[in-house]
Write a protein that holds these residues in place. Structure first.
Motif, PDB file in Angstrom:
ATOM      1  N   ASN A   2      -6.523   1.517  -3.822  1.00 42.88           N
ATOM      2  CA  ASN A   2      -5.184   1.369  -3.250  1.00 42.88           C
ATOM      3  C   ASN A   2      -4.054   1.832  -4.184  1.00 42.88           C
ATOM      4  O   ASN A   2      -4.062   1.547  -5.369  1.00 42.88           O
ATOM      5  N   ASN A   3      -3.089   2.520  -3.585  1.00 45.48           N
ATOM      6  CA  ASN A   3      -1.830   2.830  -4.246  1.00 45.48           C
ATOM      7  C   ASN A   3      -0.785   1.873  -3.660  1.00 45.48           C
ATOM      8  O   ASN A   3      -0.728   1.748  -2.442  1.00 45.48           O
ATOM      9  N   PRO A   4       0.000   1.126  -4.426  1.00 46.40           N
ATOM     10  CA  PRO A   4       0.278   1.277  -5.852  1.00 46.40           C
ATOM     11  C   PRO A   4      -0.442   0.268  -6.746  1.00 46.40           C
ATOM     12  O   PRO A   4      -0.031   0.114  -7.899  1.00 46.40           O
ATOM     13  N   ALA A   8       0.033  22.886  -4.626  1.00 44.72           N
ATOM     14  CA  ALA A   8      -0.611  23.707  -3.602  1.00 44.72           C
ATOM     15  C   ALA A   8      -0.512  23.061  -2.218  1.00 44.72           C
ATOM     16  O   ALA A   8      -0.650  23.742  -1.202  1.00 44.72           O
ATOM     17  N   ARG A   9      -0.267  21.744  -2.156  1.00 46.10           N
ATOM     18  CA  ARG A   9      -0.158  21.002  -0.903  1.00 46.10           C
ATOM     19  C   ARG A   9      -1.435  21.137  -0.062  1.00 46.10           C
ATOM     20  O   ARG A   9      -1.417  21.618   1.073  1.00 46.10           O
ATOM     21  N   VAL A  10      -2.556  20.749  -0.637  1.00 41.98           N
ATOM     22  CA  VAL A  10      -3.828  20.818   0.094  1.00 41.98           C
ATOM     23  C   VAL A  10      -4.464  19.437   0.178  1.00 41.98           C
ATOM     24  O   VAL A  10      -4.747  18.806  -0.836  1.00 41.98           O
ATOM     25  N   ARG A  49      -8.821  13.058   1.752  1.00 41.63           N
ATOM     26  CA  ARG A  49      -8.630  13.246   0.305  1.00 41.63           C
ATOM     27  C   ARG A  49      -7.534  14.286   0.069  1.00 41.63           C
ATOM     28  O   ARG A  49      -7.062  14.927   1.001  1.00 41.63           O
ATOM     29  N   THR A  50      -7.166  14.450  -1.185  1.00 38.49           N
ATOM     30  CA  THR A  50      -6.120  15.407  -1.532  1.00 38.49           C
ATOM     31  C   THR A  50      -6.488  16.122  -2.834  1.00 38.49           C
ATOM     32  O   THR A  50      -7.216  15.569  -3.661  1.00 38.49           O
ATOM     33  N   MET A  51      -5.958  17.324  -2.986  1.00 39.19           N
ATOM     34  CA  MET A  51      -6.129  18.023  -4.266  1.00 39.19           C
ATOM     35  C   MET A  51      -4.997  17.678  -5.232  1.00 39.19           C
ATOM     36  O   MET A  51      -4.928  18.212  -6.338  1.00 39.19           O
ATOM     37  N   SER A  52      -4.095  16.784  -4.806  1.00 36.78           N
ATOM     38  CA  SER A  52      -2.896  16.497  -5.610  1.00 36.78           C
ATOM     39  C   SER A  52      -3.170  15.668  -6.848  1.00 36.78           C
ATOM     40  O   SER A  52      -2.384  15.690  -7.782  1.00 36.78           O
ATOM     41  N   LYS A  53      -4.241  14.882  -6.858  1.00 36.44           N
ATOM     42  CA  LYS A  53      -4.428  13.909  -7.929  1.00 36.44           C
ATOM     43  C   LYS A  53      -5.437  14.419  -8.965  1.00 36.44           C
ATOM     44  O   LYS A  53      -5.053  15.003  -9.958  1.00 36.44           O
ATOM     45  N   ALA A  54      -6.728  14.210  -8.720  1.00 43.34           N
ATOM     46  CA  ALA A  54      -7.727  14.572  -9.722  1.00 43.34           C
ATOM     47  C   ALA A  54      -7.751  16.088  -9.979  1.00 43.34           C
ATOM     48  O   ALA A  54      -8.032  16.528 -11.095  1.00 43.34           O
ATOM     49  N   VAL A  78      -9.686   6.062   6.094  1.00 44.79           N
ATOM     50  CA  VAL A  78      -9.883   5.639   4.708  1.00 44.79           C
ATOM     51  C   VAL A  78      -9.283   6.741   3.827  1.00 44.79           C
ATOM     52  O   VAL A  78      -9.770   7.868   3.809  1.00 44.79           O
ATOM     53  N   ASP A  79      -8.208   6.404   3.144  1.00 45.70           N
ATOM     54  CA  ASP A  79      -7.473   7.365   2.317  1.00 45.70           C
ATOM     55  C   ASP A  79      -8.033   7.303   0.891  1.00 45.70           C
ATOM     56  O   ASP A  79      -7.754   6.387   0.133  1.00 45.70           O
ATOM     57  N   GLU A  80      -8.849   8.306   0.561  1.00 45.79           N
ATOM     58  CA  GLU A  80      -9.506   8.332  -0.753  1.00 45.79           C
ATOM     59  C   GLU A  80      -8.775   9.275  -1.717  1.00 45.79           C
ATOM     60  O   GLU A  80      -9.410   9.992  -2.495  1.00 45.79           O
ATOM     61  N   ALA A  81      -7.441   9.234  -1.696  1.00 46.88           N
ATOM     62  CA  ALA A  81      -6.656  10.135  -2.547  1.00 46.88           C
ATOM     63  C   ALA A  81      -7.037  10.019  -4.027  1.00 46.88           C
ATOM     64  O   ALA A  81      -6.959  10.987  -4.778  1.00 46.88           O
ATOM     65  N   TYR A  82      -7.462   8.812  -4.441  1.00 51.43           N
ATOM     66  CA  TYR A  82      -7.747   8.571  -5.872  1.00 51.43           C
ATOM     67  C   TYR A  82      -9.230   8.350  -6.149  1.00 51.43           C
ATOM     68  O   TYR A  82      -9.594   7.902  -7.235  1.00 51.43           O
ATOM     69  N   GLN A  83     -10.092   8.642  -5.173  1.00 55.60           N
ATOM     70  CA  GLN A  83     -11.512   8.286  -5.299  1.00 55.60           C
ATOM     71  C   GLN A  83     -12.174   8.929  -6.523  1.00 55.60           C
ATOM     72  O   GLN A  83     -13.086   8.355  -7.118  1.00 55.60           O
ATOM     73  N   THR A  91       0.855  -1.188   0.000  1.00 58.24           N
ATOM     74  CA  THR A  91       0.000   0.000   0.000  1.00 58.24           C
ATOM     75  C   THR A  91       0.893   1.242   0.000  1.00 58.24           C
ATOM     76  O   THR A  91       2.099   1.132  -0.237  1.00 58.24           O
ATOM     77  N   TYR A  92       0.331   2.403   0.243  1.00 59.81           N
ATOM     78  CA  TYR A  92       1.055   3.667   0.095  1.00 59.81           C
ATOM     79  C   TYR A  92       2.299   3.677   0.998  1.00 59.81           C
ATOM     80  O   TYR A  92       2.191   3.517   2.212  1.00 59.81           O
ATOM     81  N   SER A  93       3.450   3.895   0.374  1.00 60.21           N
ATOM     82  CA  SER A  93       4.722   3.723   1.081  1.00 60.21           C
ATOM     83  C   SER A  93       4.960   4.764   2.173  1.00 60.21           C
ATOM     84  O   SER A  93       5.851   4.592   3.016  1.00 60.21           O
ATOM     85  N   LEU A 137      -6.636   2.427   5.432  1.00 59.00           N
ATOM     86  CA  LEU A 137      -7.282   1.687   4.343  1.00 59.00           C
ATOM     87  C   LEU A 137      -7.220   2.588   3.111  1.00 59.00           C
ATOM     88  O   LEU A 137      -7.894   3.627   3.059  1.00 59.00           O
ATOM     89  N   CYS A 138      -6.402   2.227   2.156  1.00 61.19           N
ATOM     90  CA  CYS A 138      -6.218   3.058   0.969  1.00 61.19           C
ATOM     91  C   CYS A 138      -7.265   2.640  -0.067  1.00 61.19           C
ATOM     92  O   CYS A 138      -7.241   1.517  -0.566  1.00 61.19           O
ATOM     93  N   SER A 139      -8.175   3.554  -0.401  1.00 56.21           N
ATOM     94  CA  SER A 139      -9.330   3.183  -1.212  1.00 56.21           C
ATOM     95  C   SER A 139      -9.608   4.196  -2.324  1.00 56.21           C
ATOM     96  O   SER A 139     -10.084   5.286  -2.048  1.00 56.21           O
TER      97      SER A 139
HETATM   98  C1  LIG Z   1      -2.590   6.942  -1.372  1.00 56.14           C
HETATM   99  C2  LIG Z   1      -2.099   8.334  -1.209  1.00 56.14           C
HETATM  100  N1  LIG Z   1      -2.521   9.041  -0.176  1.00 56.14           N
HETATM  101  C3  LIG Z   1      -2.108  10.296   0.017  1.00 56.14           C
HETATM  102  C4  LIG Z   1      -1.232  10.897  -0.848  1.00 56.14           C
HETATM  103  C5  LIG Z   1      -0.786  12.270  -0.485  1.00 56.14           C
HETATM  104  O1  LIG Z   1      -0.803  13.187  -1.473  1.00 56.14           O
HETATM  105  P1  LIG Z   1      -0.412  14.693  -1.134  1.00 56.14           P
HETATM  106  O2  LIG Z   1       0.587  14.655   0.008  1.00 56.14           O
HETATM  107  O3  LIG Z   1       0.172  15.230  -2.375  1.00 56.14           O
HETATM  108  O4  LIG Z   1      -1.694  15.347  -0.718  1.00 56.14           O
HETATM  109  C6  LIG Z   1      -0.752  10.198  -1.955  1.00 56.14           C
HETATM  110  C7  LIG Z   1       0.216  10.786  -2.888  1.00 56.14           C
HETATM  111  O5  LIG Z   1       0.913  10.120  -3.628  1.00 56.14           O
HETATM  112  C8  LIG Z   1      -1.200   8.869  -2.140  1.00 56.14           C
HETATM  113  O6  LIG Z   1      -0.779   8.130  -3.176  1.00 56.14           O
END
Ligand SMILES: Cc1ncc(COP(=O)(O)O)c(C=O)c1O
Length: 277
Positions: free
Chosen positions: A71-73, A136-138, A125-130, A96-101, A22-24, A67-69
């Protein structure tokens, strides 16, 4: 956001848990607070069943569960029944980490729908992906007000600048424009998966903006062979596998053409230009 949660609920003597791979950053962020990290396991094609999840959680008794949902990677979707099962089994915090939801199917349910009545559940969630707004680091989260109060206790007064907050509010106001690429990326992701399959690789189901695929004979040589053609993928350390992020149609085509040019199973040590010296 994840670091903030661990500052509140991690720390010396505490344990955090995640189902690997999962997310490293989960282990790193955990250990940075002095807590220990326990890596659980996944089943067939990186899936998790509610029963297996409950058994592992019962054994590990973590204070914090990630719980990465999806999941990355690996891109693997996570059933809400797994979240319910983990929550019922643990007395700790469940994140529940919905970074990619945003890349998941439109009709899939977010863990947000599980929040009522679950005061130890957090959805981040994060603004980094979609939103394509990583610079911006939000990030943001939703949880019970009492849990948010606990986070306020450890929050530094200067954790998010006024400029960043203004940028995030503007991004939210323009969410449709910011998210306009999501459908295109999802279409390219699915095209990449279908083409990888046709090329003889084994792409795993993905609800994210990337595809993990197995069937790579020599991941290091294939990574290099792609790099030499101007295509950067990720070797995430999984056996016989590489991870590619979906881009524009042209970028995705460039990746697929480059991979196809390496032949069946990808490049092999000694056959790339670099390896030949
Ligand atoms: C599963 C997961 N969660 C959280 C993050 C955090 O992203 P950021 O720190 O850019 O908001 C990432 C970024 O790669 C991710 O892959």
């Amino acid at each position: 956001v994840l670091q903030h949660l661990l500052q509140a609920f991690g720390g010396p003597g505490r344990t955090a848990f995640g189902f690997g791979p999962t997310y490293s950053m989960y282990p790193m962020l955990t250990r940075a607070t002095g807590a220990s990290y326990v890596a659980g396991t996944r089943g067939v094609e990186f899936t998790i069943t509610p029963e297996d999840a409950a058994t592992q959680i019962e054994e590990a008794k973590p204070d914090v569960t990630f719980l990465c949902s999806p999941n990355n990677p690996t891109g693997t979707p996570l059933g809400l029944d797994v979240i319910e099962s983990v929550y019922a089994e643990t007395e700790g915090i469940v994140i529940v980490d919905e970074a990619y939801q945003e890349f998941a199917p439109r009709d899939s349910r977010s863990a947000l729908t599980l929040l009522p009545g679950r005061e130890r559940l957090v959805v981040s969630r994060t603004m980094s992906k979609a939103f394509a707004f990583a610079g911006a680091r939000v990030g943001y989260l939703a949880a019970d007000p009492a849990l948010i109060d606990a986070l306020r206790l450890v929050r530094l007064p200067y954790h998010l600048s006024a400029l960043t907050q203004a940028a995030a509010i503007a991004a939210l106001r323009h969410a449709p424009a910011m998210l306009a690429m999501v459908d295109d990326i999802v279409a390219q992701r699915d095209r990449i998966s279908a083409t990888l399959d046709a090329l003889g690789y084994e792409p795993f189901e993905s609800w994210t903006n990337f595809v993990l695929f197995a069937g790579v004979d020599d991941p290091a040589a294939t990574w290099q062979g792609l790099y030499d053609q101007g295509v950067l993928v990720r070797d995430v350390g999984l056996p016989r596998s590489l991870r590619v992020t979906a881009g524009t149609e042209d970028e995705s085509t460039a990746f697929l053409d480059a991979l196809a040019s390496l032949g069946a199973g990808g490049a092999h040590a000694g056959t790339t230009a670099r390896a030949q010296g």
